[in-house]
Design a protein around this motif. Structure first.
Motif, mmCIF file in Angstrom:
data_model
loop_
_atom_site.group_PDB
_atom_site.id
_atom_site.type_symbol
_atom_site.label_atom_id
_atom_site.label_comp_id
_atom_site.label_asym_id
_atom_site.label_seq_id
_atom_site.Cartn_x
_atom_site.Cartn_y
_atom_site.Cartn_z
ATOM 1 N N ALA A 48 114.979 34.695 -28.597
ATOM 2 C CA ALA A 48 114.760 35.903 -27.788
ATOM 3 C C ALA A 48 114.579 35.477 -26.342
ATOM 4 C CB ALA A 48 113.518 36.650 -28.274
ATOM 5 N N ILE A 49 115.152 36.261 -25.435
ATOM 6 C CA ILE A 49 114.991 36.013 -23.992
ATOM 7 C C ILE A 49 114.879 37.359 -23.301
ATOM 8 C CG2 ILE A 49 115.994 35.064 -21.873
ATOM 9 C CD1 ILE A 49 117.622 33.175 -23.463
ATOM 10 N N ASN A 50 113.982 37.421 -22.336
ATOM 11 C CA ASN A 50 113.921 38.592 -21.474
ATOM 12 C C ASN A 50 113.332 38.156 -20.138
ATOM 13 O OD1 ASN A 50 114.224 41.212 -20.627
ATOM 14 N ND2 ASN A 50 112.620 42.063 -21.913
ATOM 15 N N ALA A 51 113.784 38.800 -19.098
ATOM 16 C CA ALA A 51 113.289 38.514 -17.760
ATOM 17 C C ALA A 51 112.693 39.782 -17.184
ATOM 18 C CB ALA A 51 114.428 38.028 -16.865
ATOM 19 N N TRP A 52 111.687 39.597 -16.371
ATOM 20 C CA TRP A 52 111.130 40.694 -15.612
ATOM 21 C C TRP A 52 111.307 40.348 -14.151
ATOM 22 C CZ3 TRP A 52 111.137 45.400 -16.220
ATOM 23 C CH2 TRP A 52 110.303 46.280 -15.531
ATOM 24 N N ARG A 53 110.765 41.092 -13.263
ATOM 25 C CA ARG A 53 111.046 40.945 -11.832
ATOM 26 C C ARG A 53 110.702 39.573 -11.269
ATOM 27 N NH1 ARG A 53 108.408 46.716 -11.350
ATOM 28 N NH2 ARG A 53 110.281 47.945 -11.789
ATOM 29 N N ASP A 54 109.687 38.929 -11.849
ATOM 30 C CA ASP A 54 109.235 37.653 -11.280
ATOM 31 C C ASP A 54 109.070 36.543 -12.306
ATOM 32 O OD1 ASP A 54 107.058 38.726 -12.561
ATOM 33 O OD2 ASP A 54 105.693 38.567 -10.871
ATOM 34 N N HIS A 55 109.558 36.739 -13.526
ATOM 35 C CA HIS A 55 109.406 35.689 -14.533
ATOM 36 C C HIS A 55 110.319 35.896 -15.729
ATOM 37 C CE1 HIS A 55 106.740 38.827 -16.107
ATOM 38 N NE2 HIS A 55 106.795 38.230 -17.282
ATOM 39 N N PHE A 102 104.285 27.418 -25.385
ATOM 40 C CA PHE A 102 103.316 27.664 -26.439
ATOM 41 C C PHE A 102 104.020 27.617 -27.786
ATOM 42 C CE2 PHE A 102 102.466 30.010 -22.557
ATOM 43 C CZ PHE A 102 101.260 29.445 -22.180
ATOM 44 N N SER A 103 103.431 26.905 -28.741
ATOM 45 C CA SER A 103 104.038 26.790 -30.067
ATOM 46 C C SER A 103 103.828 28.068 -30.859
ATOM 47 C CB SER A 103 103.461 25.590 -30.820
ATOM 48 O OG SER A 103 102.069 25.726 -30.963
ATOM 49 N N ILE A 104 104.854 28.445 -31.579
ATOM 50 C CA ILE A 104 104.840 29.667 -32.376
ATOM 51 C C ILE A 104 105.142 29.290 -33.829
ATOM 52 C CG2 ILE A 104 105.963 31.918 -32.745
ATOM 53 C CD1 ILE A 104 104.438 31.715 -30.092
ATOM 54 N N GLY A 105 104.344 29.754 -34.748
ATOM 55 C CA GLY A 105 104.623 29.549 -36.166
ATOM 56 C C GLY A 105 105.641 30.560 -36.656
ATOM 57 N N LEU A 106 106.215 30.288 -37.801
ATOM 58 C CA LEU A 106 107.218 31.206 -38.360
ATOM 59 C C LEU A 106 106.682 32.624 -38.509
ATOM 60 C CD1 LEU A 106 108.891 28.978 -41.103
ATOM 61 C CD2 LEU A 106 109.856 29.704 -38.914
ATOM 62 N N SER A 107 105.419 32.748 -38.863
ATOM 63 C CA SER A 107 104.837 34.087 -39.042
ATOM 64 C C SER A 107 104.690 34.830 -37.716
ATOM 65 C CB SER A 107 103.474 33.989 -39.735
ATOM 66 O OG SER A 107 102.558 33.282 -38.916
ATOM 67 N N ILE A 109 107.107 34.871 -35.279
ATOM 68 C CA ILE A 109 108.409 35.122 -34.651
ATOM 69 C C ILE A 109 108.598 36.600 -34.317
ATOM 70 C CG2 ILE A 109 110.910 35.130 -35.011
ATOM 71 C CD1 ILE A 109 110.630 32.514 -36.501
ATOM 72 N N ASP A 110 108.389 37.483 -35.263
ATOM 73 C CA ASP A 110 108.642 38.906 -35.020
ATOM 74 C C ASP A 110 107.757 39.458 -33.907
ATOM 75 O OD1 ASP A 110 110.638 38.960 -36.932
ATOM 76 O OD2 ASP A 110 109.337 39.751 -38.509
ATOM 77 N N ALA A 111 106.486 39.114 -33.917
ATOM 78 C CA ALA A 111 105.575 39.600 -32.866
ATOM 79 C C ALA A 111 105.979 39.052 -31.499
ATOM 80 C CB ALA A 111 104.133 39.209 -33.197
ATOM 81 N N THR A 112 106.389 37.789 -31.463
ATOM 82 C CA THR A 112 106.798 37.180 -30.188
ATOM 83 C C THR A 112 108.091 37.809 -29.685
ATOM 84 O OG1 THR A 112 105.718 35.117 -30.837
ATOM 85 C CG2 THR A 112 107.296 34.992 -29.014
ATOM 86 N N LYS A 113 109.046 38.029 -30.575
ATOM 87 C CA LYS A 113 110.292 38.697 -30.177
ATOM 88 C C LYS A 113 110.009 40.094 -29.632
ATOM 89 C CE LYS A 113 113.746 38.488 -33.113
ATOM 90 N NZ LYS A 113 114.509 38.387 -34.383
ATOM 91 N N ASN A 118 109.634 43.728 -24.856
ATOM 92 C CA ASN A 118 108.923 44.851 -24.227
ATOM 93 C C ASN A 118 108.247 44.494 -22.913
ATOM 94 O OD1 ASN A 118 109.321 47.103 -26.110
ATOM 95 N ND2 ASN A 118 108.392 45.675 -27.557
ATOM 96 N N GLN A 119 108.879 43.674 -22.120
ATOM 97 C CA GLN A 119 108.285 43.256 -20.848
ATOM 98 C C GLN A 119 108.029 44.430 -19.897
ATOM 99 O OE1 GLN A 119 107.191 39.946 -19.679
ATOM 100 N NE2 GLN A 119 106.994 40.248 -21.875
ATOM 101 N N ALA A 120 108.940 45.363 -19.817
ATOM 102 C CA ALA A 120 108.746 46.506 -18.912
ATOM 103 C C ALA A 120 107.474 47.262 -19.275
ATOM 104 C CB ALA A 120 109.953 47.431 -18.951
ATOM 105 N N LYS A 121 107.251 47.454 -20.548
ATOM 106 C CA LYS A 121 106.057 48.158 -21.015
ATOM 107 C C LYS A 121 104.790 47.380 -20.676
ATOM 108 C CE LYS A 121 103.966 49.788 -25.314
ATOM 109 N NZ LYS A 121 104.124 49.840 -26.772
ATOM 110 N N HIS A 122 104.789 46.073 -20.932
ATOM 111 C CA HIS A 122 103.597 45.256 -20.655
ATOM 112 C C HIS A 122 103.246 45.259 -19.177
ATOM 113 C CE1 HIS A 122 103.954 43.882 -24.699
ATOM 114 N NE2 HIS A 122 105.019 43.135 -24.480
#
Length: 150
Positions: A48-55, A102-107, A109-113, A118-122
């Protein structure tokens, strides 16, 4: 064991130099696509990849034969060169010198994706600085505020 088998999932976060809000709507999606291609060439495929205005946020599987720092350095170098070709407004573009990984476990993945998508929302309620500090705290990364930002 004759093989080396790994599954190292990394949530990578890095910003523009001085957190300048220069990643416009028109350049963000192509930037993400280009970054995905660079990572694929490094045999560290993007999930997964997403960019926002400054990152940028990238979730990827780290190549077992490359150090994280090398993959990050090459991704930032290549995307910086690419973005400078996208118009005169990007002529002086630079990424910050550092990054968060940051390391992500298999469990996770969905939350991280979902988080990455949802960068605009955050960022309606939280700045990048606040977001990055929260990652450092969540992953218990010790840091000195004087050296986090450039």
């Amino acid at each position: 064991m004759p093989q080396s088998l790994t599954k190292n999932l990394v949530h990578l976060v890095f910003s523009t130099k001085n957190r300048e809000r220069v990643l416009t709507d028109t350049v963000r999606r192509p930037l993400c696509d280009y970054a995905a291609a660079v990572l694929l060439d490094l045999e560290s495929p993007a999930i997964a990849i997403n960019a926002w205005r400054d990152h940028v946020h990238i979730l990827f599987a780290l190549n077992k034969n490359l150090p994280l720092s090398q993959v990050v350095m090459e991704a930032k170098r290549a995307t910086s060169e690419w973005i400078k070709t996208q118009g005169t407004e990007f002529k002086g573009f630079h990424w910050q010198s550092g990054y968060g990984a940051f390391s992500i476990g298999l469990s996770g993945i969905d939350a991280t994706k979902s988080y990455i998508a949802n960068q605009a929302k955050h960022h309606r309620v939280k700045s990048f600085d606040e977001e990055f500090r929260s990652f450092l705290k969540r992953y218990q990364v010790e840091f000195d505020e004087r050296y986090v930002w450039d």
